[in-house]
Design a protein around this motif. Structure first.
Motif, short mmCIF file in Angstrom:
data_model
loop_
_atom_site.label_atom_id
_atom_site.label_comp_id
_atom_site.label_asym_id
_atom_site.label_seq_id
_atom_site.Cartn_x
_atom_site.Cartn_y
_atom_site.Cartn_z
N SER A 78 0.82 -1.21 0.00
CA SER A 78 0.00 0.00 0.00
C SER A 78 0.86 1.26 0.00
N SER A 79 0.24 2.38 -0.33
CA SER A 79 0.97 3.65 -0.38
C SER A 79 1.35 4.14 1.01
N GLY A 80 0.69 3.63 2.04
CA GLY A 80 0.99 4.06 3.40
C GLY A 80 2.00 3.19 4.12
N ALA A 81 2.59 2.23 3.42
CA ALA A 81 3.57 1.34 4.05
C ALA A 81 4.77 2.14 4.56
N ALA A 82 5.36 1.65 5.63
CA ALA A 82 6.44 2.38 6.30
C ALA A 82 7.55 2.78 5.36
N GLY A 83 7.96 1.89 4.47
CA GLY A 83 9.09 2.17 3.60
C GLY A 83 8.82 3.20 2.53
N LYS A 84 7.55 3.58 2.35
CA LYS A 84 7.20 4.56 1.33
C LYS A 84 6.99 5.96 1.90
N LEU A 85 7.14 6.09 3.19
CA LEU A 85 6.96 7.39 3.84
C LEU A 85 8.26 8.17 3.91
N PHE A 86 8.14 9.49 3.84
CA PHE A 86 9.28 10.41 3.99
C PHE A 86 10.38 10.13 2.95
N ALA A 87 9.95 9.80 1.74
CA ALA A 87 10.92 9.47 0.69
C ALA A 87 11.81 10.65 0.33
N ALA A 88 11.34 11.86 0.55
CA ALA A 88 12.10 13.05 0.19
C ALA A 88 13.15 13.42 1.24
N ASP A 89 13.14 12.75 2.36
CA ASP A 89 14.09 13.02 3.45
C ASP A 89 15.01 11.81 3.57
N PRO A 90 16.22 11.87 3.00
CA PRO A 90 17.10 10.69 2.95
C PRO A 90 17.37 10.07 4.32
N ALA A 91 17.60 10.90 5.34
CA ALA A 91 17.91 10.36 6.66
C ALA A 91 16.72 9.62 7.24
#
Length: 213
Positions: A78-91
Motif C-alpha cells: 500500500s501507499s501508506g507502508a512504512a518504507g514509502k513514507l518520507f521518501a524526500a528526506d534521505p535520513a
C-alpha cells in the motif's frame, strides 16, 4: 526480572520484530505476571471491560499467523507502508526502510512466535459511533503496561493491528464471542541481541502546542 528505572523502561521499550527468539519457550507464568500488572491500568468509569486472549498452541498461532501474513503483505504494497513514507528526506527514509524490512520479517514469522497476546474489549451493545477514544482508551493503556512489564522480564513485544482487516477471521479461529472486539496483536518472545536504547524522535518543540495551536 531486570531492575530498571521507570525512565529506562519507558524509553527503551521498542517494537521487536526481527529479533524475536522463535526457538526459546516463554513460560505462561511470566505472561500472567505481566498481565496482572497490566490490570492496574486505568479504564473508563473503572469498567474494566478488557479481556485477554493468550495464544500459545502451535496450530492456533500458525492459523493467526497466516491471516496476519496476508494482511501484512497487503499493507506492504500500500501507499501508506512504512518504507514509502518520507521518501524526500534521505535520513528519515533510511529509518523507514529498516522499519519496512522488520515489518515484513514479522509478517513471515508471526505464526512462529511463542506467545501471541490479543487484548480485547467486551462491548455488549456494539461499538457504535460515539466516543471511540474513550472506548479504546479503556484497554490500550493496559496493553502498553503489559508491553512495559514484558520489557523488564527480557521479553520483546511489538504492537500491531494489521490483522484487524480480517478481524472476523481471527475471531472465528479463536472462538471469540460476537461482542468481543480485538484491540491489537502483541507477539511476545525473548529477544536476541544485547538490548535497546532510546530511538530517534522529533524534537519536542516541533510537536508541542501550549494554550493554542
Amino acid at each position: 526480572m531486570n531492575e530498571m528505572s521507570a525512565e529506562t523502561v519507558l524509553t527503551t521499550t521498542r517494537s521487536v520484530r526481527k529479533r524475536l527468539d522463535l526457538t526459546r519457550p516463554v513460560d505462561l507464568a511470566v505472561v500472567r505476571e505481566c498481565l496482572t500488572i497490566a490490570l492496574q491500568a486505568p479504564s473508563g468509569s473503572n469498567r474494566q471491560g478488557w479481556q485477554w486472549l493468550v495464544v500459545a498452541d502451535a496450530d492456533q498461532r500458525a492459523a493467526v499467523g497466516a491471516v496476519y501474513k496476508r494482511a501484512c503483505d497487503e499493507y506492504l504494497e500500500s501507499s501508506g507502508a512504512a518504507g514509502k513514507l518520507f521518501a524526500a528526506d534521505p535520513a528519515r527514509s533510511a529509518v523507514q526502510q529498516r522499519v519496512h524490512s522488520s515489518v515484513a520479517a514479522l509478517g513471515d514469522t508471526m505464526g512462529q512466535v511463542p506467545v501471541l497476546v490479543i487484548p480485547c474489549l467486551r462491548v455488549p451493545g456494539g461499538l457504535g459511533s460515539g466516543n471511540q477514544a474513550g472506548l479504546w482508551g479503556s484497554v490500550l493503556p493496559a496493553a502498553w503496561s503489559y508491553m512495559l512489564a514484558a520489557r523488564t522480564r527480557g521479553l520483546g513485544t511489538a504492537w500491531t493491528t494489521l490483522h484487524l482487516k480480517y478481524e472476523s477471521e481471527v475471531a472465528e479461529i479463536l472462538g471469540l464471542p460476537a461482542d468481543v472486539h480485538q484491540a491489537a496483536l502483541i507477539p511476545t518472545a525473548y529477544h536476541t541481541g544485547d538490548g535497546f536504547r532510546p530511538a530517534p524522535r522529533q524534537p519536542l518543540d516541533e510537536v508541542l502546542h501550549v494554550d493554542r495551536w
